[in-house]
Scaffold this active site. Structure first.
Site, PDB file in Angstrom:
ATOM      1  N   PRO A 146     -42.942   2.969  -5.807  1.00 49.55           N
ATOM      2  CA  PRO A 146     -42.002   2.902  -6.932  1.00 49.55           C
ATOM      3  C   PRO A 146     -42.389   1.837  -7.960  1.00 49.55           C
ATOM      4  O   PRO A 146     -41.930   1.880  -9.092  1.00 49.55           O
ATOM      5  CB  PRO A 146     -40.669   2.532  -6.273  1.00 49.55           C
ATOM      6  CG  PRO A 146     -40.829   2.825  -4.829  1.00 49.55           C
ATOM      7  CD  PRO A 146     -42.284   2.676  -4.533  1.00 49.55           C
ATOM      8  N   GLU A 183     -39.684   0.165   3.446  1.00 46.40           N
ATOM      9  CA  GLU A 183     -39.292  -0.564   2.234  1.00 46.40           C
ATOM     10  C   GLU A 183     -40.487  -0.906   1.356  1.00 46.40           C
ATOM     11  O   GLU A 183     -40.346  -1.297   0.211  1.00 46.40           O
ATOM     12  CB  GLU A 183     -38.524  -1.836   2.603  1.00 46.40           C
ATOM     13  CG  GLU A 183     -37.170  -1.539   3.256  1.00 46.40           C
ATOM     14  CD  GLU A 183     -36.290  -0.640   2.405  1.00 46.40           C
ATOM     15  OE1 GLU A 183     -35.980  -1.031   1.269  1.00 46.40           O
ATOM     16  OE2 GLU A 183     -35.921   0.449   2.873  1.00 46.40           O
ATOM     17  N   ARG A 198     -55.181  21.224 -11.120  1.00 46.27           N
ATOM     18  CA  ARG A 198     -55.105  22.158 -12.258  1.00 46.27           C
ATOM     19  C   ARG A 198     -56.182  21.897 -13.290  1.00 46.27           C
ATOM     20  O   ARG A 198     -56.497  22.758 -14.102  1.00 46.27           O
ATOM     21  CB  ARG A 198     -53.750  22.028 -12.980  1.00 46.27           C
ATOM     22  CG  ARG A 198     -52.561  22.461 -12.198  1.00 46.27           C
ATOM     23  CD  ARG A 198     -51.308  22.373 -13.054  1.00 46.27           C
ATOM     24  NE  ARG A 198     -51.325  23.335 -14.147  1.00 46.27           N
ATOM     25  CZ  ARG A 198     -51.593  23.062 -15.405  1.00 46.27           C
ATOM     26  NH1 ARG A 198     -51.841  21.817 -15.760  1.00 46.27           N
ATOM     27  NH2 ARG A 198     -51.611  24.008 -16.306  1.00 46.27           N
ATOM     28  N   ASP A 220     -51.654  23.104 -22.886  1.00 47.74           N
ATOM     29  CA  ASP A 220     -50.507  22.563 -22.185  1.00 47.74           C
ATOM     30  C   ASP A 220     -49.734  21.591 -23.067  1.00 47.74           C
ATOM     31  O   ASP A 220     -50.334  20.806 -23.782  1.00 47.74           O
ATOM     32  CB  ASP A 220     -50.962  21.761 -20.966  1.00 47.74           C
ATOM     33  CG  ASP A 220     -51.073  22.617 -19.726  1.00 47.74           C
ATOM     34  OD1 ASP A 220     -50.557  23.737 -19.750  1.00 47.74           O
ATOM     35  OD2 ASP A 220     -51.664  22.141 -18.753  1.00 47.74           O
TER      36      ASP A 220
HETATM   37  C1  9D3 Z   1     -35.036  -1.080  -1.481  1.00 41.02           C
HETATM   38  C2  9D3 Z   1     -35.838  -1.123  -2.704  1.00 41.02           C
HETATM   39  N1  9D3 Z   1     -36.628   0.091  -2.931  1.00 41.02           N
HETATM   40  C3  9D3 Z   1     -37.395  -0.040  -4.214  1.00 41.02           C
HETATM   41  C4  9D3 Z   1     -36.801   0.770  -5.320  1.00 41.02           C
HETATM   42  C5  9D3 Z   1     -37.583   0.239  -1.853  1.00 41.02           C
HETATM   43  C6  9D3 Z   1     -38.227   1.565  -1.758  1.00 41.02           C
HETATM   44  C7  9D3 Z   1     -37.599   2.728  -2.147  1.00 41.02           C
HETATM   45  C8  9D3 Z   1     -38.235   3.952  -1.996  1.00 41.02           C
HETATM   46  C9  9D3 Z   1     -39.504   1.628  -1.246  1.00 41.02           C
HETATM   47  C10 9D3 Z   1     -40.130   2.845  -1.094  1.00 41.02           C
HETATM   48  C11 9D3 Z   1     -39.490   4.007  -1.471  1.00 41.02           C
HETATM   49  C12 9D3 Z   1     -40.161   5.307  -1.277  1.00 41.02           C
HETATM   50  N2  9D3 Z   1     -40.714   5.832  -2.524  1.00 41.02           N
HETATM   51  C13 9D3 Z   1     -42.014   5.879  -2.726  1.00 41.02           C
HETATM   52  O1  9D3 Z   1     -42.770   5.497  -1.868  1.00 41.02           O
HETATM   53  C14 9D3 Z   1     -42.514   6.353  -4.005  1.00 41.02           C
HETATM   54  C15 9D3 Z   1     -41.848   6.738  -5.206  1.00 41.02           C
HETATM   55  C16 9D3 Z   1     -40.469   6.791  -5.568  1.00 41.02           C
HETATM   56  O2  9D3 Z   1     -39.546   6.481  -4.800  1.00 41.02           O
HETATM   57  N3  9D3 Z   1     -40.157   7.194  -6.834  1.00 41.02           N
HETATM   58  C17 9D3 Z   1     -41.109   7.560  -7.755  1.00 41.02           C
HETATM   59  N4  9D3 Z   1     -42.399   7.517  -7.459  1.00 41.02           N
HETATM   60  C18 9D3 Z   1     -42.746   7.116  -6.198  1.00 41.02           C
HETATM   61  S1  9D3 Z   1     -44.316   6.994  -5.669  1.00 41.02           S
HETATM   62  C19 9D3 Z   1     -43.874   6.469  -4.181  1.00 41.02           C
END
Ligand code: 9D3
Length: 247
Positions: free
Chosen positions: A89, A116, A154, A169
């Protein structure tokens, strides 16, 4: 040919996507290869531990470094130029531009985070890029990894059968697409725009371009700043913006 190596604690999540759709077609055609690796298979302890509690305390679990490091050492042959990507994230926003850049590699390693987060040393020492697919919280990096595989595949020549469709696109042209119609000409009194039936190709092209500008102005005005617009485009946009009928 691009080889994707995916590291995950839930490799089963990929089976359905890889077993159907255009992705499967391009695997069958030999345009891409997708290898799945279970991070748990690279653990060495009796409990096959992939995560642990954070130093300093606090909630949640952190993905351990050793299984990921051992997996990378085994999977990517020494001296092989691969792009190692962590899905997280906190990553850079994934864009069409990112997909275009990645399509230049012959090997892409995707590490799917879970829990996490991952031990920071994975990020610091083993990862070339960190990617997020958008501002929403998912339960792991698996769906984002599939998004990357799909968008990059793609772009491999031979993928869609029609390389023109890739060229035009949205996001490559910088504008959203306008409306599309097909038969029937009228459905419950809902008609197809007259111009599309006219046979007048120049008028049709102009109409489509105008609709494309209109839709982009309406829904994604932010995209207009990056699009390369002609003087005529700018004139049309000003006209649309000044039109009280335009919502
Ligand atoms: C508790 C705080 N969270 C941060 C916002 C921790 C957290 C949330 C969700 C840690 C990992 C995740 C899992 N998500 C991903 O690994 C992830 C992701 C996403 O949640 N949204 C957009 N792109 C991606 S790429 C990997």
């Amino acid at each position: 040919m691009i080889i994707f190596d995916i590291l995950s604690v839930f490799p089963e999540m990929f089976q359905s996507t890889l077993g159907s759709s255009l992705i499967k077609k391009s695997i069958d055609k030999g345009l891409i290869e997708v290898n799945l690796y279970n991070i748990r298979d690279y653990t060495r302890d009796r409990h096959r531990t992939t995560d642990d509690t954070p130093y300093g305390g606090g909630g949640g679990m952190v993905m351990k470094i050793e299984p990921v490091a051992d997996a990378l050492k085994t999977i990517v042959p020494a001296g092989d130029k691969a792009c190692v990507i962590l899905l997280s994230p906190q990553g850079e926003p994934f864009k069409q531009k990112t997909a275009e850049e990645l399509s230049q590699y012959s090997r892409i390693v995707l590490i799917c985070g879970h829990y996490e987060g991952v031990d920071e040393r994975i990020r610091e020492h083993m990862v070339d890029r960190e990617i997020s697919i958008g501002d929403y919280v998912l339960s792991g990096g698996e769906l984002p990894a599939m998004v990357v595989v799909d968008a990059v595949s793609r772009l491999v020549p031979g993928f869609v059968g029609n390389s023109e469709s890739v060229l035009y696109d949205s996001f490559s042209t910088g504008l959203l697409e306008g409306p599309h119609y097909t038969r029937p000409r009228e459905y419950e009194s809902w008609e197809v725009p007259e111009v599309l039936l006219s046979g007048h190709q120049k008028k049709i092209d102009e109409w489509r371009h105008r609709e494309s500008l209109k839709r982009t102005l309406q829904r994604r005005p932010d995209m207009l700043k990056q699009a390369d617009l002609t003087q005529e485009d700018k004139r049309i946009l000003e006209e649309l913006a000044g039109d009280p009928e335009f919502v």
